[in-house]
Design an enzyme around this catalytic site. Sequence first.
Site, PDB file in Angstrom:
ATOM      1  N   GLU A 603       0.760  -1.214   0.007  1.00 58.03           N
ATOM      2  CA  GLU A 603      -0.160  -0.310   0.245  1.00 58.03           C
ATOM      3  C   GLU A 603       0.854   0.919  -0.239  1.00 58.03           C
ATOM      4  O   GLU A 603       0.753   2.572   0.878  1.00 58.03           O
ATOM      5  CB  GLU A 603      -0.790  -0.144   1.316  1.00 58.03           C
ATOM      6  CG  GLU A 603      -0.999  -1.131   1.310  1.00 58.03           C
ATOM      7  CD  GLU A 603      -2.775  -1.509   2.371  1.00 58.03           C
ATOM      8  OE1 GLU A 603      -2.775  -0.346   3.408  1.00 58.03           O
ATOM      9  OE2 GLU A 603      -3.176  -2.287   2.121  1.00 58.03           O
ATOM     10  N   GLU A 704      -6.290  -9.608  -3.585  1.00 62.55           N
ATOM     11  CA  GLU A 704      -7.124  -9.943  -2.271  1.00 62.55           C
ATOM     12  C   GLU A 704      -8.676 -10.158  -2.084  1.00 62.55           C
ATOM     13  O   GLU A 704      -9.053  -8.514  -1.575  1.00 62.55           O
ATOM     14  CB  GLU A 704      -6.196  -8.670  -1.059  1.00 62.55           C
ATOM     15  CG  GLU A 704      -5.127  -9.244  -0.887  1.00 62.55           C
ATOM     16  CD  GLU A 704      -4.329  -7.724   0.404  1.00 62.55           C
ATOM     17  OE1 GLU A 704      -6.048  -7.783   0.930  1.00 62.55           O
ATOM     18  OE2 GLU A 704      -3.619  -7.284   0.534  1.00 62.55           O
TER      19      GLU A 704
END
Length: 826
Positions: A603, A704
């Site tokens: 991220e 994910e």
Amino acid sequence: MFALNLGELVGMVSNNVEVERKSAKAAEGSKRNYSHLTGQRCSLKPSIIDLARFQADEVVALLSFCGRLLGHRTKAWAYKTRKNDGLLLHSVSDFRKTHQESQSSPQKMSSGDENIILNPRFEDGLSNWAERGCKIALHDSIDGKVFPQSGKYFAAATGRTQSWNGIQQDITGRARRKRAYEVDALVRIYGRNATTSTVLVTLYVQLPDLREQYLNIANVQATDKDWVQLRGKFLINNSPSKIILYFEGPPAGIDILVNYCLVKHAAKPPSFSSTRHREFGVNIVANSNLDDDTNGWFPLGNCNLSVQTGSPHVLPPMARGSLGPHKPLSGRYILVTGRTQTWMGPAQMITDKLKLYLTYQVSAWVRVGATAFGPQIVNVALSVDDQYVNGGQVDASDDGWHEIGGSFRLEKQPSKVMVYIQGPSPNVDLMVAGLQIFPVDRCARFRCLDVQIDVVRKRDVILKFTASELSGLLGAIVIVKQRDNSFPLGSCINRTNLDNEDFVDFFVKHFNWAVFGNELKWYWTEPQQGNLNYRDADEMLAFCDKNGKQTRGHCIFWEVEGQVQPWVRALNRNDLMKAVQNRLTGLLTRYKGRFQHYDVNNEMLHGSFYQDRLGKGIRATMFSTAHQLDPSAQLFVNDYHVEDGGDAKSSPEKYAQQVLDLQKQNAPVGGIGIQGHIDSPVGSIVCSALDKLAAVGLPIWFTELDVSSNNEYVRADDLEVMLREAFAHPAVEGVMLWGFWELFMSRENAHLVDAEGEVNEAGKRLLGLKKEWLSRAHGLVEEECKFGFRGFYGTYDVEIITACKKVCKTIVVDKGDAPLEVSIDL
């Protein structure tokens, strides 16, 4: 009316007469000696009395008498009623709640099995409850201000010096493994300067090998003004030696008050029927083309709206991808001037035009006026009963018109919905053209996706047969069945999942890749400096090896500061650099060659912890060092909200640029990870993002993926959209689900299998797609002893049946453009 009256029943109990049991299972039970009650030795088996035919007050009176007779409170007694055979257990305290407090109590739990919490309403004082690092006390009121909302008493955890201090109960032996439980509690806080604080209910589990686990069941924002309901569910996969449920959370000095706590077998969620909407593509925005000046629009805040000309006439590409051919736009746009707040802009009420569970696509052209502040975030937003809903974001500048696209869905009936366009800094003019909000037919793309899938995921195969007697081969029957598709489809797993054989069976059968939810993250493997814990990861990796599953390493670092453990955050620059190097060396040396992928620094579009402290070059250094330590691993970037149009910070353009910047620093980036935590996905929007990222030239993985809806049919539709878009796109090389089992997902209403192993509609859709993406063929051997078919990449069983024998062979169809010729010697 039942033949025995209340007096006779009391007599039966007091004279120790056993009433006939309703089932053989209920008849089991050890004998108990109650001779101390009667002055003589007697043997009393637990009696099962069908009380369903009695009035509520009669039952309470009877059970109260029984409790006094046996020297126990009524909490020890129960009545049984089950739908078919009269055997569903409730505690007496719950019975009283049902008949005496139903008018004043909060939302009820399901009427499931027995409550496994003893003394749930503190009617027996603090019996069965204990303090957890503090003191606990029983109250019927505090300072004449705090009173129980339900029943007569409540408990208080006082003298708390740590956030984990609270009140607890040991439920060992009463909570069954692989059984879903629902917690329902009424809580509040109390203390000087206490106004609001988060109260959690947590499960502590100790395993026979002394390993400990903590499971946060639920949390709620509690106040000192009112009681609030705390509800959640949990499942125990293993066979613990100790299970403790406790309340915790507020800072030191704040008391936790508990009015009651119930833990019962969780009810099944309400079922939905599959519905099909027919009016797709109809724009619900009034006067979208501004044919009637600004009629239907109003300024949100103290700003000015006017209609101008000069905007694009073509529909934005993402809307075109859903609507197909469409009449041109008018070329008119709303100019918003005099803005003094970021939220000011054009608005419109759309309350009566929305339908529940429909996916709405949002599309518009936007532009901002001249500004010295650089690009501005423009956002189509909805206020749904004063709650913000994101309809799409884009970074816009004054150099041209920008497409904004997004989607949303409502799953609860609203009383007021307003759409508005906001975002740029105060005093920056805003321009909006051709706003469209329409229910999108998400299945309409599937036909063209099937064509793409045929091109991207299939190959022509020619089977060439040889045998000593070729004449016997002509006309032989050939049956081709695909055993598995080689496209990587995996799931997140956690260590505790491996103790549930039902979970393991589903995972092994339906997935070919795995990623660990937490067990490889730095905060897990080194929670305190020098205290290394690779045991969980070792066991999970051994499980994957044993079952032939390839694995992704998630993640080496996490750039978001809130996900960095405290001891790392406390390090100075030099010590942090050493710790980063130790992390890389320790992890990648230990598992060299065993993880096929690593998410190197998670991220990076949403955090900058390491970059802020160690400089801009640290990200490329992480990639380079990881590659040196394990050259076989493919190294990924990984981020979220890339594919849904909902976050201007992580647009596909910005993500692609981040990868290019890393490559300029010689970082060996091997793949692009899109997390895929998405709501109400729309195929054309997802595909647009994939196209932009594919231009970088690296493999793309959904790493994910999860979708969420309380309607399992809608959840199934969401999942199908994502899987079909991924499978059809040539740049996508794999999909990882972020779990599939209820209560072991990061999002609510995202599971494909419920906690007790029942596959829901979303799970069935997954299995249906897996079956659809398996090829089959049959026919006869042709001249030149050949048989041809076109099939998905993967492993096949081929059966050849001649007049005198049957031969079975296994072949593998690998990825390739040219036809694959396979020689089979019979």
